[in-house]
Design a protein around this motif. Structure first.
Motif, PDB file in Angstrom:
ATOM      1  N   TYR A  13      27.844   8.570  -9.195  1.00  0.00           N
ATOM      2  CA  TYR A  13      28.026   7.915  -7.921  1.00  0.00           C
ATOM      3  C   TYR A  13      26.336   7.694  -7.636  1.00  0.00           C
ATOM      4  CZ  TYR A  13      32.738   7.095  -8.164  1.00  0.00           C
ATOM      5  OH  TYR A  13      34.232   6.825  -8.463  1.00  0.00           O
ATOM      6  N   LEU A  14      25.514   8.771  -7.608  1.00  0.00           N
ATOM      7  CA  LEU A  14      24.163   8.491  -7.171  1.00  0.00           C
ATOM      8  C   LEU A  14      23.576   7.687  -7.955  1.00  0.00           C
ATOM      9  CD1 LEU A  14      23.118  12.506  -7.121  1.00  0.00           C
ATOM     10  CD2 LEU A  14      23.705  11.006  -5.268  1.00  0.00           C
ATOM     11  N   ARG A  15      23.780   7.565  -9.048  1.00  0.00           N
ATOM     12  CA  ARG A  15      23.072   6.647 -10.113  1.00  0.00           C
ATOM     13  C   ARG A  15      23.621   5.031  -9.810  1.00  0.00           C
ATOM     14  NH1 ARG A  15      24.165   8.621 -14.121  1.00  0.00           N
ATOM     15  NH2 ARG A  15      25.888   7.383 -15.143  1.00  0.00           N
ATOM     16  N   TYR A  16      25.004   4.972  -9.668  1.00  0.00           N
ATOM     17  CA  TYR A  16      25.709   3.790  -9.284  1.00  0.00           C
ATOM     18  C   TYR A  16      25.019   3.254  -7.973  1.00  0.00           C
ATOM     19  CZ  TYR A  16      29.352   0.527  -7.447  1.00  0.00           C
ATOM     20  OH  TYR A  16      30.006  -0.353  -6.949  1.00  0.00           O
ATOM     21  N   ARG A  17      25.154   3.897  -7.003  1.00  0.00           N
ATOM     22  CA  ARG A  17      24.471   3.241  -5.489  1.00  0.00           C
ATOM     23  C   ARG A  17      23.227   2.954  -5.833  1.00  0.00           C
ATOM     24  NH1 ARG A  17      25.949   0.408  -1.379  1.00  0.00           N
ATOM     25  NH2 ARG A  17      24.901   0.702   0.329  1.00  0.00           N
ATOM     26  N   ILE A  23      16.757  -0.110  -6.350  1.00  0.00           N
ATOM     27  CA  ILE A  23      15.739   0.669  -6.193  1.00  0.00           C
ATOM     28  C   ILE A  23      15.488   1.885  -7.387  1.00  0.00           C
ATOM     29  CG2 ILE A  23      15.608   0.397  -3.941  1.00  0.00           C
ATOM     30  CD1 ILE A  23      17.087   2.697  -3.228  1.00  0.00           C
ATOM     31  N   THR A  24      14.251   2.392  -7.262  1.00  0.00           N
ATOM     32  CA  THR A  24      13.954   3.425  -8.390  1.00  0.00           C
ATOM     33  C   THR A  24      14.182   4.976  -8.128  1.00  0.00           C
ATOM     34  OG1 THR A  24      11.750   3.900  -7.337  1.00  0.00           O
ATOM     35  CG2 THR A  24      11.990   2.102  -9.184  1.00  0.00           C
ATOM     36  N   GLN A  25      14.480   5.885  -8.782  1.00  0.00           N
ATOM     37  CA  GLN A  25      14.598   7.098  -8.394  1.00  0.00           C
ATOM     38  C   GLN A  25      13.453   7.765  -7.763  1.00  0.00           C
ATOM     39  OE1 GLN A  25      14.901   8.917 -12.509  1.00  0.00           O
ATOM     40  NE2 GLN A  25      17.048   9.212 -12.219  1.00  0.00           N
ATOM     41  N   GLU A  26      12.455   7.304  -7.866  1.00  0.00           N
ATOM     42  CA  GLU A  26      11.234   7.853  -6.953  1.00  0.00           C
ATOM     43  C   GLU A  26      11.261   7.485  -5.573  1.00  0.00           C
ATOM     44  OE1 GLU A  26       6.420   7.659  -6.914  1.00  0.00           O
ATOM     45  OE2 GLU A  26       7.416   6.059  -8.232  1.00  0.00           O
ATOM     46  N   GLU A  27      11.779   6.210  -5.417  1.00  0.00           N
ATOM     47  CA  GLU A  27      12.177   5.673  -3.958  1.00  0.00           C
ATOM     48  C   GLU A  27      13.082   6.339  -3.317  1.00  0.00           C
ATOM     49  OE1 GLU A  27      12.065   3.331  -0.589  1.00  0.00           O
ATOM     50  OE2 GLU A  27      10.524   3.658  -1.907  1.00  0.00           O
ATOM     51  N   ILE A  28      14.149   6.607  -3.880  1.00  0.00           N
ATOM     52  CA  ILE A  28      15.285   7.504  -3.405  1.00  0.00           C
ATOM     53  C   ILE A  28      14.871   8.915  -2.960  1.00  0.00           C
ATOM     54  CG2 ILE A  28      17.719   8.787  -3.699  1.00  0.00           C
ATOM     55  CD1 ILE A  28      17.986   5.788  -3.483  1.00  0.00           C
ATOM     56  N   ALA A  29      13.875   9.510  -3.971  1.00  0.00           N
ATOM     57  CA  ALA A  29      13.299  10.943  -3.636  1.00  0.00           C
ATOM     58  C   ALA A  29      12.593  10.764  -2.439  1.00  0.00           C
ATOM     59  CB  ALA A  29      12.562  11.306  -5.028  1.00  0.00           C
ATOM     60  N   ARG A  30      12.019   9.959  -2.309  1.00  0.00           N
ATOM     61  CA  ARG A  30      10.868   9.554  -1.155  1.00  0.00           C
ATOM     62  C   ARG A  30      11.597   9.605   0.115  1.00  0.00           C
ATOM     63  NH1 ARG A  30       8.948   5.935   1.918  1.00  0.00           N
ATOM     64  NH2 ARG A  30       9.969   3.977   0.558  1.00  0.00           N
ATOM     65  N   ARG A  31      12.822   8.709   0.287  1.00  0.00           N
ATOM     66  CA  ARG A  31      13.494   8.650   1.368  1.00  0.00           C
ATOM     67  C   ARG A  31      14.614   9.795   1.685  1.00  0.00           C
ATOM     68  NH1 ARG A  31      16.871   2.956   0.494  1.00  0.00           N
ATOM     69  NH2 ARG A  31      15.081   1.457   0.109  1.00  0.00           N
ATOM     70  N   MET A  32      14.693  10.774   0.638  1.00  0.00           N
ATOM     71  CA  MET A  32      15.413  11.892   0.786  1.00  0.00           C
ATOM     72  C   MET A  32      14.440  13.105   1.197  1.00  0.00           C
ATOM     73  SD  MET A  32      18.582  11.895  -2.072  1.00  0.00           S
ATOM     74  CE  MET A  32      18.949  13.484  -1.582  1.00  0.00           C
ATOM     75  N   MET A  67      32.542   5.189  -0.435  1.00  0.00           N
ATOM     76  CA  MET A  67      31.468   5.861  -1.410  1.00  0.00           C
ATOM     77  C   MET A  67      31.465   7.542  -1.036  1.00  0.00           C
ATOM     78  SD  MET A  67      28.096   5.062  -3.239  1.00  0.00           S
ATOM     79  CE  MET A  67      28.831   3.610  -3.863  1.00  0.00           C
ATOM     80  N   LEU A  68      31.219   7.584   0.476  1.00  0.00           N
ATOM     81  CA  LEU A  68      30.934   9.074   0.870  1.00  0.00           C
ATOM     82  C   LEU A  68      32.303   9.910   0.767  1.00  0.00           C
ATOM     83  CD1 LEU A  68      29.345  11.186   2.277  1.00  0.00           C
ATOM     84  CD2 LEU A  68      29.983  10.316   4.656  1.00  0.00           C
ATOM     85  N   GLU A  69      33.483   9.017   1.096  1.00  0.00           N
ATOM     86  CA  GLU A  69      34.680   9.998   1.004  1.00  0.00           C
ATOM     87  C   GLU A  69      35.026  10.294  -0.341  1.00  0.00           C
ATOM     88  OE1 GLU A  69      37.445   7.365   2.923  1.00  0.00           O
ATOM     89  OE2 GLU A  69      36.965   8.111   4.970  1.00  0.00           O
ATOM     90  N   LYS A  70      34.585   9.274  -1.179  1.00  0.00           N
ATOM     91  CA  LYS A  70      34.955   9.770  -2.992  1.00  0.00           C
ATOM     92  C   LYS A  70      34.057  10.714  -3.342  1.00  0.00           C
ATOM     93  CE  LYS A  70      35.781   9.242  -6.995  1.00  0.00           C
ATOM     94  NZ  LYS A  70      37.302   9.697  -7.587  1.00  0.00           N
ATOM     95  N   MET A  71      32.824  10.807  -2.978  1.00  0.00           N
ATOM     96  CA  MET A  71      32.011  11.906  -3.268  1.00  0.00           C
ATOM     97  C   MET A  71      32.339  13.316  -2.495  1.00  0.00           C
ATOM     98  SD  MET A  71      28.484   9.780  -3.416  1.00  0.00           S
ATOM     99  CE  MET A  71      27.418  11.335  -4.038  1.00  0.00           C
TER     100      MET A  71
END
Length: 545
Positions: A13-17, A23-32, A67-71
């Motif tokens: 689900y992380l990858r799906y979203r 967006i790239t993995q690098e962008e998600i990492a930066r946001r987190m 999606m949050l509830e599913k996770m």
């Protein structure tokens, strides 16, 4: 058999979203605010997703509520097993009575595969292809299978493509880890005969929660098809008979809660999220408080619980004292070790992941759409929209306004909403009208006491408690607990102030699963034949017609 957490599915689900957002993995990492290496491990399933990381990810990707509830259900899998239902369905007579009382099509489904467990008369007449199977059938009728294989469904539903796509999409994203693989394989095999299935299965649906069914004119409008729909079903009449009809998801006996029930001061905790506020933080001390509450209720020592969880006594003490964060895995281990009831597990999950509970809190003034009001007014018996667990009154239908004029919502420009608990405790007519007033009020205060910490804004909780203290019964209600039978009793006994007659009603509260952007809980009352308490053994039935 216990269901284990599914880290690989969480990673999926992380990858799906991320791919949906482009967006790239690098962008998600930066946001987190985490390293790229750590995020890659989270997305590959090599590192566990803690509640804190999950919330950081939700903020970074603006994950929708479904999606949050599913996770969360994958991280704490016991949650998802609570509301599954069984086949044949174990439905009580009051369940069927409640379904039968609704004059528009209504079903009981097993979710997310949409097995049809029961249907009312209006549903069976309007959609005969979706009538439930008999209790002796090998497996139930399935909405998705019927939608994809019955030609009449496509003719009937003008926006069939959108509805079918949403059902298939929901099955695809919500079924892993919940539906038995063999049953999922049966549904997919049946649906595959439709050439549209492959496209629907493989195509993401961004507007998952934004559409409503649109049928051709085959469902009779009770307002037109009969001069008085209320003549068919008796509506509660407490003062004067209504002259018009506006038709259009267990608690155990518990000892005193050591922290909450020995003091009438409002518990500490963050309030619901509103626009412009920072995210609520996990309430580790409150999680520990509920752990201690459950342990004391079972009469166990910390050493007993640690052995059941297969952790050291030192670690368990830190968890119960709030010194160590409660990971989803630890929460799942604890729930199995303590046989935690559903309400307690949900509460602890909401404290560990406060964003999940904050979404359902609702806002004031309520952000209600025209379709929300139309749905409420279509119900022929008293119905309300509440904000829970404090039971603020957001809206009421005509039947509710006529039956319970002292529970009317305030105007949207009022400083704060009308509150069910405050009205119950301060309006003398409440005690006159509700024969079992004491049990109803006790249950409301028990729910407030247990669920308010970390959910209700402390200043609002203080207001409610201050208002209720004028009633001399308040202290007793607030400091005592309910048995499982009392908590689950859905009987409401109503007295007509003019005639003195008694009417038995069934109470039901529903949280909207779809669409998931409904900031309220639907509360309904429907007539029941048997005025006995509602903890009787279930019956096996699939028809409410």
């Amino acid at each position: 058999m216990d269901i284990e957490p599914e880290p690989s599915l969480l990673a999926m689900y992380l990858r799906y979203r991320r791919e949906t957002l482009g967006i790239t993995q690098e962008e998600i990492a930066r946001r987190m605010f985490v390293s790229l290496s750590l995020y890659r491990k989270l997305e590959s399933g090599e590192r566990a997703l803690t509640p804190e990381r999950l919330e950081d990810w939700c903020v970074a990707t603006e994950a929708p509520m479904w999606m949050l509830e599913k996770m969360v259900t994958l991280a704490v899998p016991k949650i998802m097993t609570i509301a599954r239902g069984a086949w044949p369905p174990e439905l009580r007579q009051e369940d069927l009575d409640h379904l039968r009382a609704l004059q528009y099509p209504a079903y009981f489904h097993r979710f997310p595969e949409y097995e049809v467990l029961a249907a009312n008369e209006a549903a069976t007449a309007a959609f005969p292809w979706l009538a439930p199977a008999g209790a002796g059938a090998e497996r139930p009728v399935n909405v998705i299978e019927q939608m994809l294989t019955v030609p009449e469904m496509r003719e009937l539903l003008v926006n069939w493509d959108t509805i079918a796509h949403r059902l298939v999409f929901g099955l695809r994203v919500l079924s892993p880890g919940i539906i038995a693989p063999e049953r999922l394989a049966q549904i997919i095999e049946t649906c595959s005969v439709n050439p549209e299935f492959e496209r629907m299965w493989n195509t993401p649906m961004e507007e998952y929660c934004s559409t409503t069914p649109w049928c051709r004119s085959v469902i009779p409008n009770p307002a037109r098809s009969c001069p008085s729909p209320c003549a068919r079903t008796t509506r509660p009449s407490l003062r004067t008979a209504p002259t018009s009809c506006s038709c259009s998801r267990r608690a155990r006996p518990a000892p005193p809660l050591s922290t909450l029930s020995r003091s009438t001061d409002p518990p500490r905790g963050g309030g619901p999220m509103v626009s412009g506020e920072s995210r609520p933080a996990p309430e580790q001390p409150m999680l520990g408080m509920f752990m201690r509450y459950r342990r004391e209720h079972l009469g166990l020592t910390q050493d007993d619980v640690a052995r059941r969880m297969f952790v050291s006594l030192s670690l368990y003490r830190k968890l119960e004292n709030g010194e160590r964060p409660m990971s989803p895995e630890r929460l799942a281990d604890w729930s199995r070790a303590m046989d935690a009831p559903a309400w307690l597990l949900r509460k602890m999950a909401s404290l560990a992941l406060p964003m999940a509970s904050a979404v359902e809190a609702g806002v004031w003034p309520p952000a209600l759409r025209a379709e929300d009001i139309e749905h409420l007014e279509a119900l022929p018996f008293p119905a309300f929209y509440h904000r829970t667990p404090e039971y603020e009154i957001l809206a009421a239908n005509q039947a509710a306004r006529e039956a319970f004029p002292w529970l009317l919502p305030t105007h949207a420009d009022a400083e704060r909403p009308a509150n069910v608990i405050e009205q119950m405790m301060t309006e003398p007519i409440a005690r006159e009208v509700l024969i079992n007033w004491e049990l109803i009020v006790h249950r409301l205060l028990f729910i407030l006491r247990v669920n308010a910490p970390g959910t209700v804004a402390p200043e609002r909780l203080a207001q409610i408690l201050e208002t209720c203290r004028v009633n001399p019964e308040f202290e007793r209600f607030w400091t005592t607990d309910l048995s499982e039978e009392q908590f689950n009793d859905s009987l409401v006994l109503v007295r007509d102030p003019e005639t003195g007659g008694q009417m038995a009603l069934t109470m039901r509260s529903y949280n909207a699963w779809h669409p998931d952007n409904c900031p309220y809980q639907l509360f309904m009352l429907t007539p029941r034949a048997d005025p006995a308490p509602s903890v009787s053994a279930p019956i096996r039935a699939t028809s409410a017609g």
